[in-house]
Design an enzyme around this catalytic site. Structure first.
Site, mmCIF file in Angstrom:
data_model
loop_
_atom_site.group_PDB
_atom_site.id
_atom_site.type_symbol
_atom_site.label_atom_id
_atom_site.label_comp_id
_atom_site.label_asym_id
_atom_site.label_seq_id
_atom_site.Cartn_x
_atom_site.Cartn_y
_atom_site.Cartn_z
ATOM 1 N N GLY A 157 1.235 -1.315 0.349
ATOM 2 C CA GLY A 157 0.231 0.159 -0.229
ATOM 3 C C GLY A 157 1.169 1.341 0.054
ATOM 4 O O GLY A 157 0.439 2.497 -0.580
ATOM 5 N N GLU A 195 2.776 -8.102 -1.978
ATOM 6 C CA GLU A 195 1.448 -8.810 -1.460
ATOM 7 C C GLU A 195 1.635 -10.474 -1.829
ATOM 8 O O GLU A 195 1.332 -10.777 -1.253
ATOM 9 C CB GLU A 195 0.570 -8.014 -2.028
ATOM 10 C CG GLU A 195 0.216 -7.481 -1.469
ATOM 11 C CD GLU A 195 0.616 -5.835 -2.552
ATOM 12 O OE1 GLU A 195 2.078 -6.022 -2.854
ATOM 13 O OE2 GLU A 195 0.974 -4.696 -2.113
ATOM 14 N N GLU A 246 1.563 1.779 -3.525
ATOM 15 C CA GLU A 246 0.136 2.084 -4.107
ATOM 16 C C GLU A 246 0.241 3.333 -3.869
ATOM 17 O O GLU A 246 -0.229 4.297 -4.662
ATOM 18 C CB GLU A 246 -0.794 1.120 -3.350
ATOM 19 C CG GLU A 246 -0.723 -0.314 -4.610
ATOM 20 C CD GLU A 246 -1.674 -1.120 -3.585
ATOM 21 O OE1 GLU A 246 -1.552 -1.018 -2.485
ATOM 22 O OE2 GLU A 246 -1.982 -1.312 -5.095
#
Ligand code: ZOZ
Ligand code: NAD
Length: 657
Positions: free
Chosen positions: A103, A126, A106
């Site tokens: 994240g 991930e 991202e």
């Protein structure tokens, strides 16, 4: 948690959520509102987002994970917030030190520019948790780094150092010296320019022909049995074929369907033959597990067996005592549901009784958090009926282990009609972590394994009732290659389990159709098998069997009562009747679609029931014998051959075609 300061015409937004600036509750919201405020402020011309302490955003908050991956994910997904950052009319520069993972990366990619210190690392790790990026990582990364690099990063999960990220186009500049100063200087350079949105940068999206097929091929070798790497390939591929929004939808779909949820804490209800072994599986994999019973006595008994099993292994030199102690420390015995709310999965292993299972699942529905998996170790019962007492049937699944549960490698994963794909994916992934072989089965009496086992053991009991000595029955099948004889396995599993199963399914018994009585009689005599020291055989404290004349007497009496003609069957007949019964029932399962392929049945029998691997499994063996030969025998014995078996025998066909 989020602090915003204006330095000249640059707003510096600092994320301060120790220890690693994970995206916990409030972090993203704080960042979005700070960016909105900076956009309102006429003095500000550009922004820098930076992490306090040792790192940029190191990833999603693992504590939030369950919620994010559960049904609540829609509201919690970071996508809309990342879009709002990207839509900022004033440029946002992400200043990276430490790690920008998951994240974190991202978020960084939703900014307009990224600068980093030399020692920084970026990555989408991930897959290492069995999931894929869930906030457009698979869509923005190929736009910055190109398809090949994005594939590599999303499929391997490996981090990339800042220099490499610069070369790939993920980072725009390496900052020598102070990061904040360098980032502010960069911000001033880009202030006033139209900020480039990553999601609109499509120039790197064309892929070399064959790149996805090749990625699949490589992943098939390297990640056999895992789902997430393949889902990651699919998501990156979607970026090349769909627009950004469509790609994000595909990413979310793949995330839900193929990503496994993380299992960090487990719980087991029932510490009997199975519950104890299941708890050992979790402890052996390093996963802490709560083990609940109804009385202190049952709990003590269950734990004593666990300890004895571990001590045996230590004595045999399998692992040192220290490892035993570590594993034992991971098992927390309890008489209440306290702590269950923190578990990611619970496995129910109470008596095989529908009313009891419904009560337990009702209780679990009340105590388990949303997004936790509710598994039942039921041997035969209707999973949909169990799931129906909960408010979340999509989270209910069968995890059918095999006795001894700490030893047998099979995990039969039973999908109910409502079971979510992600729950199945997680179960398959979990099977690997527990060093088991996961096989997916449909919901019916006994699923794959036990529906066949019932037919197999029915013959073994008939043979005993007809006067063949029990040792001869077991011996014939062991000589043929089975790890244990069918009657001895009954003692291992617990004859009372079969007794309960027969009570639960009494309504299915047809009048005029013979069914075995011997094991009910043994149970009525209090002979439940190894757990009570006696069943078909008598057992010493080290589970060593010996013959018991009381059983012969019971059988003779039973045969006289029921008028069963006595004769001793040959080893050949014993094997044929028991094994052909397995095959005939297996063929029915294939016909009904309960088993997806003949190979699944073979895997179930080799890994779950000690079927000789060198014979290939029941369905493989059937073809070696010849289906026609089998059907002839089945007809001769006046059994009803499975339609599929009959058809294939007539057409000279094969199960696998
Ligand atoms: O003999 C081996 C075997 O594979 N037997 C077949 C077992 C089988 O068929 N299990 C399926 C039962 S049915 C089921 O589980 C489905 C279900 O829903 C049942 C429903 C009820 C059905 C109605 C019934 C009335 C076996 C693995 C057992 C033993 O292997 P070996 O012969 O090579 O012997 P060892 O002594 O080298 O053992 C290997 C490891 O296993 C441990 N072990 C053995 N027996 C155990 C046990 N652990 C716990 N409990 C037991 N009873 C043994 O200690 C050793 O472990 P390590 O770590 O020391 O190597
Ligand atoms: P078991 O009788 O050995 O153990 C059941 C345990 O559950 C007992 O210790 C009992 O005290 C406990 N229990 C009962 N109600 C409870 C409750 N409300 N809360 C907590 N604990 C409770 O039985 P088992 O052989 O371990 O079987 C358990 C389940 O696993 C059954 O559904 C069975 O069909 C299934 N199963 C058994 C085998 C096998 O070989 N024995 C194999 C696979 C699946």
């Amino acid at each position: 948690m989020i602090e915003s300061r204006i330095h000249g015409s640059v707003a510096v937004i600092t994320i301060d959520n120790p220890p690693v600036n994970a995206l916990g509750p409030g972090v993203m919201e704080g960042m979005v509102s700070a960016i909105a405020a900076a956009n309102e402020d006429p003095q500000v011309r550009a922004m820098v987002v930076i992490g306090a302490g040792r790192t940029f955003i190191a990833g999603a908050d693992i504590k939030e994970f369950g919620k994010i991956t559960s049904g609540q994910r829609k509201e919690l997904t970071l996508l809309p917030q990342l879009l709002s950052i990207e839509d900022s009319p004033k440029p946002v520069v992400m200043a990276i030190h430490g790690t920008a993972f998951g994240g974190g990366l991202e978020t960084a990619m939703a900014g307009h520019y990224r600068v980093a210190v030399e020692s920084a690392q970026v990555g989408q790790p991930e897959v290492k948790l069995g999931i894929i990026p869930g906030a457009a990582g698979t869509q923005r990364l190929p736009r910055l780094a190109g398809v090949a690099k994005a594939l590599e990063m999303c499929v391997t999960g490996d981090p990339v150092p800042a220099r490499e990220a610069l070369r790939a186009g993920i980072v725009d500049r390496i900052i020598e010296g102070d990061l904040l100063e360098g980032a502010m200087a960069f911000a001033l350079e880009v202030a006033g320019k139209a900020p480039p949105k990553t999601r609109e940068r499509n120039e790197k999206l064309s892929a070399e022909p064959g790149v996805f097929a090749q990625a699949h091929e490589q992943a098939a070798k390297k990640y056999r049995g895992q789902l997430a790497p393949f889902a990651a390939i699919g998501a990156v591929e979607a970026a090349t074929r769909l627009d950004f929004e469509g790609g994000c939808e595909r990413e979310a779909e793949l995330f839900r369907e193929f990503s496994a949820l993380p299992i960090r804490k487990a719980a087991v209800v029932g510490a009997g033959t199975m519950g104890g072994g299941i708890a050992m599986n979790y402890a052996n994999a390093g996963i802490p597990v709560l083990l609940k019973e109804t009385s202190q006595e049952a709990l003590d008994r269950g734990l004593a067996i666990i300890r004895k099993n571990y001590e045996n292994s230590v004595r045999k030199g399998r692992f040192p005592a220290e490892v035993m102690n570590q594993r034992l420390a991971l098992i927390t015995p309890t008489l209440s549901y306290e702590g269950f709310e923190a578990a990611d999965i619970v496995t129910e292993a109470v008596f095989e009784n529908m009313a009891l299972k419904k009560t337990v699942f009702g209780e679990l529905d009340g105590v388990m958090r949303e997004g936790a998996i509710l598994a039942s170790n039921t041997s035969t019962l209707d999973l949909d009926a169990i799931a129906a007492v909960t408010r979340r049937p999509e989270w209910v699944i069968g995890h059918h282990y095999f006795s001894p549960a700490n030893v047998m490698r099979l995990l039969e994963i039973v999908r109910g009609k409502a079971t979510a794909k992600q729950v199945i994916a997680t179960s398959m992934d979990l099977a690997k972590r527990l060093k088991k072989v996961g096989v997916l089965a449909g919901n019916c009496f006994g699923f794959i394994g036990n529906r066949m086992f019932a037919a197999y053991r029915r013959e073994a009991q008939f043979l005993a009732e007809e006067g063949t000595p029990i040792e001869a029955i077991d011996r014939a099948l062991v000589d043929w290659g089975m790890a244990m004889g069918p009657l001895a396995v009954g003692d291992l599993a617990g004859l009372d389990v079969g007794w309960r199963i027969r009570k639960e399914w009494k309504h299915l018994e047809k009048a005029g159709v013979r069914h075995p009585e011997a094991e009910d009689r043994l149970c009525e005599m209090g002979r439940y098998g190894q757990k009570t020291g006696a069943g078909w055989y008598r057992y010493d404290e080290n589970r060593r069997p010996s013959a018991d004349p009381a059983v012969g007497e019971m059988l003779a009496k039973l045969a006289a009562e029921l008028g069963i003609r006595q004769r001793v069957s040959s080893a050949e007949e014993i094997v044929e009747r028991c094994v052909y019964a397995l095959v005939n029932e297996g063929a029915k399962l294939l016909e009904e679609g309960i088993a997806l392929r003949p190979g699944d049945i073979d895997i179930v029998y080799v890994n779950g029931y000690g079927f000789p691997a060198w014979r290939g499994g029941p369905m493989w063996y059937a073809e070696a014998v010849g289906l026609e030969t089998m059907v002839q025998k089945i007809v001769e014995w006046e059994w009803k051959p499975a339609g599929l078996l009959l058809r294939l025998a007539q057409q000279n066909g094969s199960f696998s075609k």
